[in-house]
Scaffold this motif. Sequence first.
Motif, mmCIF file in Angstrom:
data_model
loop_
_atom_site.group_PDB
_atom_site.id
_atom_site.type_symbol
_atom_site.label_atom_id
_atom_site.label_comp_id
_atom_site.label_asym_id
_atom_site.label_seq_id
_atom_site.Cartn_x
_atom_site.Cartn_y
_atom_site.Cartn_z
ATOM 1 N N PHE A 285 -4.323 -35.294 -28.487
ATOM 2 C CA PHE A 285 -5.127 -34.882 -29.635
ATOM 3 C C PHE A 285 -6.585 -34.710 -29.236
ATOM 4 C CE2 PHE A 285 -7.685 -35.876 -33.403
ATOM 5 C CZ PHE A 285 -7.250 -34.853 -34.233
ATOM 6 N N MET A 286 -7.098 -35.587 -28.418
ATOM 7 C CA MET A 286 -8.502 -35.496 -27.965
ATOM 8 C C MET A 286 -8.715 -34.236 -27.116
ATOM 9 S SD MET A 286 -9.165 -39.545 -27.247
ATOM 10 C CE MET A 286 -10.709 -39.354 -26.451
ATOM 11 N N ILE B 14 -10.709 -26.762 -28.930
ATOM 12 C CA ILE B 14 -11.122 -26.055 -30.150
ATOM 13 C C ILE B 14 -12.643 -25.958 -30.195
ATOM 14 C CG2 ILE B 14 -11.228 -26.216 -32.665
ATOM 15 C CD1 ILE B 14 -8.374 -27.389 -32.560
ATOM 16 N N SER B 15 -13.317 -27.030 -29.867
ATOM 17 C CA SER B 15 -14.797 -27.021 -29.886
ATOM 18 C C SER B 15 -15.365 -26.016 -28.890
ATOM 19 C CB SER B 15 -15.340 -28.417 -29.554
ATOM 20 O OG SER B 15 -14.927 -29.335 -30.537
ATOM 21 N N ILE C 44 -7.022 -31.419 -27.365
ATOM 22 C CA ILE C 44 -6.945 -30.289 -28.299
ATOM 23 C C ILE C 44 -8.277 -30.111 -29.022
ATOM 24 C CG2 ILE C 44 -5.878 -29.455 -30.428
ATOM 25 C CD1 ILE C 44 -3.262 -30.794 -29.421
ATOM 26 N N GLN C 45 -8.860 -31.197 -29.478
ATOM 27 C CA GLN C 45 -10.137 -31.133 -30.177
ATOM 28 C C GLN C 45 -11.219 -30.566 -29.261
ATOM 29 O OE1 GLN C 45 -9.458 -31.176 -33.316
ATOM 30 N NE2 GLN C 45 -11.122 -32.555 -33.835
ATOM 31 N N LYS C 46 -11.243 -31.000 -28.005
ATOM 32 C CA LYS C 46 -12.239 -30.461 -27.049
ATOM 33 C C LYS C 46 -12.038 -28.955 -26.845
ATOM 34 C CE LYS C 46 -13.080 -34.650 -24.384
ATOM 35 N NZ LYS C 46 -12.908 -35.314 -23.099
ATOM 36 N N LYS D 188 -3.943 -23.069 -31.581
ATOM 37 C CA LYS D 188 -4.461 -23.827 -30.435
ATOM 38 C C LYS D 188 -3.664 -25.107 -30.237
ATOM 39 C CE LYS D 188 -8.966 -21.897 -30.230
ATOM 40 N NZ LYS D 188 -8.784 -20.896 -29.248
ATOM 41 N N VAL D 189 -3.339 -25.763 -31.326
ATOM 42 C CA VAL D 189 -2.544 -26.996 -31.223
ATOM 43 C C VAL D 189 -1.193 -26.694 -30.606
ATOM 44 C CG1 VAL D 189 -1.351 -28.784 -32.584
ATOM 45 C CG2 VAL D 189 -3.734 -28.229 -33.070
ATOM 46 N N ILE E 214 -6.454 -23.031 -35.734
ATOM 47 C CA ILE E 214 -6.251 -24.419 -35.304
ATOM 48 C C ILE E 214 -4.793 -24.652 -34.952
ATOM 49 C CG2 ILE E 214 -6.271 -26.821 -36.096
ATOM 50 C CD1 ILE E 214 -8.808 -26.107 -37.703
#
Length: 171
Positions: free
Chosen positions: A160-161, A167-168, A163-165, A124-125, A121
């Motif tokens: 942030f949104m 990672i998913s 990054i979350q996409k 990726k961030v 995580i």
Amino acid sequence: MAITLVDYEAIVDDKLKAKVEQSTKEAISKQTLVTAQQEALTAKAEGERKIAETKATEEALKIEAVIRAEKATAVAKEKAKEAKYNAEKIKSEKEAQAAANRLLVAAGLTPEQKMQMEIQIADKVSKNLSQLKFPEMMILSGEKDGKPLNPFDAIGLESFMKIQKQISKDE
């Protein structure tokens, strides 16, 4: 004393000659009959010998075929047993692995797994943050709850949104 030279009449000589010829013909005929009978017996015996040989050969081939069939059946049975054993072994191994996986899931992540996940995580961030482009100039006005507006709040939520996409997608 023996009489050696006796001169018979011609008629007696002819009868004796005829009788000798008749005896000779009968002897030859009997000999021919005996020979023919012997040849018939020999032919019959020869035929019986050939039949016996053929039967013996065919019986040997039959026995050999039966033995081969029995061997093939035994080999097939052993292979079937081996295949069944291997299938049961694989099934047992898979069931054991599934049970172990269920226990791991029930127990949660191990510290090492949790650390690896956090590293992924963070990686990726940091990659996404390195690609983030900040505006060269920002004009902010206003306050929120009596506090001045933070410029990172304005751009941070969208990043942030993203990054979350990302990672998913990678998982």
